[in-house]
Each structure stands twice: as structure tokens, then as C-alpha cells.
Design a protein around this motif. Structure first.
Motif, PDB file in Angstrom:
ATOM      1  N   ASP A  32     -28.691  68.757   6.511  1.00 20.99           N
ATOM      2  CA  ASP A  32     -28.347  67.519   6.226  1.00 20.99           C
ATOM      3  C   ASP A  32     -29.335  66.407   6.055  1.00 20.99           C
ATOM      4  OD1 ASP A  32     -26.925  65.013   5.329  1.00 20.99           O
ATOM      5  OD2 ASP A  32     -25.465  65.335   6.764  1.00 20.99           O
ATOM      6  N   LEU A  33     -30.116  66.251   4.779  1.00 19.64           N
ATOM      7  CA  LEU A  33     -31.206  65.453   4.681  1.00 19.64           C
ATOM      8  C   LEU A  33     -30.826  64.057   4.648  1.00 19.64           C
ATOM      9  CD1 LEU A  33     -33.121  67.468   1.560  1.00 19.64           C
ATOM     10  CD2 LEU A  33     -33.365  67.851   3.898  1.00 19.64           C
ATOM     11  N   GLY A  34     -29.900  64.009   4.181  1.00 19.83           N
ATOM     12  CA  GLY A  34     -29.175  62.565   4.184  1.00 19.83           C
ATOM     13  C   GLY A  34     -29.227  61.842   5.420  1.00 19.83           C
ATOM     14  N   LEU A  39     -35.731  65.875  10.056  1.00 18.37           N
ATOM     15  CA  LEU A  39     -36.703  65.231  10.699  1.00 18.37           C
ATOM     16  C   LEU A  39     -36.486  65.452  12.376  1.00 18.37           C
ATOM     17  CD1 LEU A  39     -36.855  62.211   8.562  1.00 18.37           C
ATOM     18  CD2 LEU A  39     -38.405  64.147   8.326  1.00 18.37           C
ATOM     19  N   ALA A  40     -35.435  66.135  12.531  1.00 15.61           N
ATOM     20  CA  ALA A  40     -35.279  66.193  13.898  1.00 15.61           C
ATOM     21  C   ALA A  40     -36.123  67.263  14.641  1.00 15.61           C
ATOM     22  CB  ALA A  40     -33.798  66.926  14.124  1.00 15.61           C
ATOM     23  N   PRO A  41     -36.628  67.032  16.070  1.00 17.43           N
ATOM     24  CA  PRO A  41     -37.780  67.975  16.585  1.00 17.43           C
ATOM     25  C   PRO A  41     -37.627  69.488  16.519  1.00 17.43           C
ATOM     26  CG  PRO A  41     -36.979  66.236  18.108  1.00 17.43           C
ATOM     27  CD  PRO A  41     -36.072  66.054  16.879  1.00 17.43           C
ATOM     28  N   THR A  42     -36.478  69.898  16.397  1.00 16.23           N
ATOM     29  CA  THR A  42     -36.051  71.468  16.204  1.00 16.23           C
ATOM     30  C   THR A  42     -36.345  71.826  14.882  1.00 16.23           C
ATOM     31  OG1 THR A  42     -33.758  70.566  15.940  1.00 16.23           O
ATOM     32  CG2 THR A  42     -34.170  71.600  18.144  1.00 16.23           C
ATOM     33  N   PHE A  43     -36.119  71.142  14.201  1.00 17.86           N
ATOM     34  CA  PHE A  43     -36.466  71.481  12.508  1.00 17.86           C
ATOM     35  C   PHE A  43     -38.031  71.361  12.420  1.00 17.86           C
ATOM     36  CE2 PHE A  43     -36.899  71.419   7.792  1.00 17.86           C
ATOM     37  CZ  PHE A  43     -35.899  72.464   7.795  1.00 17.86           C
ATOM     38  N   MET A 110     -41.156  61.748  -7.376  1.00 21.88           N
ATOM     39  CA  MET A 110     -41.404  60.355  -7.022  1.00 21.88           C
ATOM     40  C   MET A 110     -40.552  59.327  -7.601  1.00 21.88           C
ATOM     41  SD  MET A 110     -45.382  60.534  -6.057  1.00 21.88           S
ATOM     42  CE  MET A 110     -46.152  61.019  -7.503  1.00 21.88           C
ATOM     43  N   ALA A 111     -40.236  59.538  -9.030  1.00 23.40           N
ATOM     44  CA  ALA A 111     -39.340  58.856  -9.837  1.00 23.40           C
ATOM     45  C   ALA A 111     -38.081  58.605  -9.004  1.00 23.40           C
ATOM     46  CB  ALA A 111     -39.291  59.095 -11.064  1.00 23.40           C
ATOM     47  N   PHE A 112     -37.607  59.820  -8.442  1.00 21.76           N
ATOM     48  CA  PHE A 112     -36.371  59.793  -8.040  1.00 21.76           C
ATOM     49  C   PHE A 112     -36.290  59.015  -6.617  1.00 21.76           C
ATOM     50  CE2 PHE A 112     -33.900  62.139  -4.494  1.00 21.76           C
ATOM     51  CZ  PHE A 112     -32.585  61.590  -4.718  1.00 21.76           C
ATOM     52  N   ARG A 113     -37.198  59.135  -5.804  1.00 22.19           N
ATOM     53  CA  ARG A 113     -37.271  58.351  -4.600  1.00 22.19           C
ATOM     54  C   ARG A 113     -37.597  57.013  -4.741  1.00 22.19           C
ATOM     55  NH1 ARG A 113     -40.687  62.760  -0.807  1.00 22.19           N
ATOM     56  NH2 ARG A 113     -40.990  61.134   0.401  1.00 22.19           N
ATOM     57  N   ARG A 122     -36.181  55.608   5.274  1.00 19.39           N
ATOM     58  CA  ARG A 122     -37.232  56.040   6.046  1.00 19.39           C
ATOM     59  C   ARG A 122     -38.465  56.049   5.427  1.00 19.39           C
ATOM     60  NH1 ARG A 122     -34.217  62.025   5.550  1.00 19.39           N
ATOM     61  NH2 ARG A 122     -32.617  60.368   5.716  1.00 19.39           N
ATOM     62  N   GLU A 123     -38.651  55.445   4.178  1.00 18.22           N
ATOM     63  CA  GLU A 123     -39.965  55.450   3.475  1.00 18.22           C
ATOM     64  C   GLU A 123     -39.959  54.212   3.019  1.00 18.22           C
ATOM     65  OE1 GLU A 123     -40.464  58.668   1.084  1.00 18.22           O
ATOM     66  OE2 GLU A 123     -39.069  58.022  -0.579  1.00 18.22           O
TER      67      GLU A 123
END
Lengths: 202, 202
Positions: A32-34, A39-43, A110-113, A122-123
Motif C-alpha cells: 500500500d504505497l498510499g 517506507l516502513a523499516p521492514t520494506f 514527475m508530471a504525475f507527482r 511526503r515530498e
């Protein structure tokens, strides 16, 4: 082995389409990227870049980066060949794959983001930069149309990994309004032919 | 054959360093990027992306993109091996090469273009985006320091193409003030070891 992915993410689709062309069955686990699960340590122990897809081998070894994963399977399952057979063909396919990645995929991403602000939690988001990237990507729609007026596939006479990269990128571009236009008939014809492959449904 | 390049450009250095590791002699022709020689129609027939380096074979065939050129020579001159020997090692080296390219090289290049405005005669410049890219690149200085605390070279136990990519990128980053800090001793030690290779002078 299994692949960590997010079904609607374009890089995940690139790997699925590649594996479908090879006829390789795979187990998939959704991330679940959303929610920031990537970004969790295990991942992050699986991929220090915190991105999907990630291929986890049965011994726990993890490989990330779409092209690295695809090349790994190309070596294990050489047919049908999608990365090239001779030194020159391999280099040519890599050249076109990189044109797609750096000049079409990257600006589209980058256009998407920066236009949608999808990851604004987060950015930092720079909407004007996003619009600029969209224009840069559009230039390559024209360049690919010119290329496909000369050869049937991106890297030349046959379907390769470069077509998978371009196809998944162009389809993803719709989220920021990037579309093949009537002035790009060769690109449209190529897109129709690639869409008709069963791997396009993977 | 010959390579079109610009001596001080980082991608040109990556190819020269790779060829030096292989012991391959090459003819070089300089291209004046500042004067826009790379955007002239004759050059665009060699590389539709308008970038250097470009490898021109004796029959006139042109290959561009640093990694495609390097991989071509890896196949023609397999020793010393710089791209990996087994499927897993090749994929691991490609993964780390891509980490470097997308997370360090690309932000460094964008920081250069958007902070210095080097190409402001031909592209829009977004200084705030350039500063953001510089910060993104700095994060990967730390990630590489952590990696090099565990293994002697970027991709593992030996020197590979991934080290060439990272080394040339880090040296280029000085133009925007990106430098290895005293808090990154493993990265500094690695940089010292790579600097001592004769190919670092190529």
C-alpha cells in the motif's frame, strides 16, 4: 519467489507484462504505497530505495528495479528473447529502453507527482515543474511517432523490452492528460498492435 | 570507431573510465555542448536525444546512452568483467547501477541544470527544484555510506560498473557543492580506493 507490487502502479505492470510474455507464473503481494507501507523499516530492508516492484527469491534475497528484475528472468528464461541476441542488438535495445526511461517515463512520473501532488504528504511539490515535465514527455510522443514511421517496434524489427517500457508509460500518462494525438498515427498503430497482445492484460 | 564526447562532461568520463578499465584504446571527437553543437541536425541523426557520448562504429552505426555503450564493449571484451557473471550478480549490479542513476546521478544533474542555469538559453530553469534535487542527492550519500560499511564496493565484493557510475557522479556533484562529509567515512574510504585506480585519470 514472489513480487511485491501495487497492481495499478506502472512499474509493476511493466514486470507483469514482461513475465506474461515469458509465460512465467508469479505470486504477487500488494504493497500500500498510499499508506506509506513501502517506507516502513521492514520494506526498506528489501529495497533501500523504498520502491516497488521487489522480487524476493526463495532464500530471501531481494532484487529491485524493474529492469534488473526483467533482466534476471531473461537470463533464466531466454525465450522469447526480449533483450537482444547479439552485442549490437542488445546495446540498441538498451539505448532505446533508456531513451524511453529518461525522456518519457521519468518526465511522466514527475508530471504525475508534481501536477497531482499524489505524494504531497511526503515530498515537496512543484506544480510548474510538473507542467514542464509534461511538455518534455510530449516531445517524445513525436519522436517515437517519427521512429515508428521507420520501424515496426521501438528498438527495430521486433517486439522487445523497449516496447513494454514505452507502452506502460504511455498508458500511465493518461493520468496527467498525456495522450497519443491524431497527428501521431504511427505511434497509434504501434499502440494498437501492442494492446492486442495478451500480455497487455497482465 | 570513435566516441563523440565533451571531455569535462560526467557521462563522457564514465565511458572513458570504463574503457580504461578494459584497456580499450579509443578515438575521441569533442562536441561543443555550450554552443549547442549537440542539437544540430547532423548530430541528431547520430542521437535523436541530442546528448553525448555517442559511439560511432566504422559502418556509421551509432550507439548512444552511456550504459548501452559500456554494455556493448563488455560483450566484445568480457575481461575484466564489470557487469557481472551470473544471472543474480548481473541483476544485483544492474539494481545498484540504477539506484545510482535514478537517485544520485539524476538529482545531481538536475541540481546542476537548475541551480547554475547552465542551459538557460535552451530550457526553463527552476532554482527551487534544483535545491530540492541537491537535497535528494545528499540523502543517497548517506545511503551509500551505510552500504559501504557492509561491503567494499557499491554492488558487493568487487569493483564494477556501479562504482564507475557512482564515482563520476560524486566527483561531478562538486559543481553544486555536493561533497562527502566527515560523517561518511565508508564512502570516503571507497572514494579514496577508486581514486587510486589508473582509470580514474582517464
Amino acid at each position: 519467489m514472489k513480487v511485491y507490487e501495487l497492481r495499478r502502479a506502472p512499474n509493476a505492470r511493466r514486470v507483469r507484462m514482461f513475465l506474461a510474455e515469458k509465460g512465467i507464473e508469479m505470486e504477487y503481494q500488494q504493497v500500500d504505497l498510499g499508506a506509506g507501507e513501502n517506507l516502513a523499516p521492514t520494506f526498506l530492508t528489501k529495497n533501500p530505495a523504498g520502491r516497488i516492484p521487489v522480487l524476493e527469491l526463495d532464500d530471501g534475497t531481494c532484487l529491485s528495479e524493474t529492469l534488473a528484475i526483467c533482466r534476471y528472468f531473461e537470463e533464466l528464461h531466454p525465450e522469447p528473447n526480449l533483450f537482444g541476441s547479439t552485442a549490437l542488438e542488445r546495446a540498441t535495445i538498451e539505448m532505446w529502453s533508456r531513451f524511453i526511461e529518461f525522456n518519457l517515463w521519468l518526465p511522466t512520473g514527475m508530471a504525475f507527482r508534481h501536477i497531482t501532488g499524489f505524494y504531497k504528504d511526503r515530498e515537496r511539490v512543484f506544480p510548474e515543474w510538473g507542467e514542464e515535465c509534461k511538455q518534455q514527455a510530449q516531445i517524445w510522443f513525436d519522436k517515437l511517432d517519427a521512429r515508428l514511421a521507420e520501424v515496426p517496434y521501438i528498438a527495430g524489427e521486433r517486439f522487445t523490452i523497449a516496447d513494454i517500457l514505452a507502452f506502460c508509460t504511455i498508458d500511465f500518462g493518461k493520468v496527467v492528460g498525456l495522450r497519443i494525438t491524431p497527428e501521431q498515427p504511427h505511434l497509434q498503430d504501434w499502440h494498437d498492435r501492442v494492446s492486442a497482445r495478451s500480455s497487455a492484460q497482465a
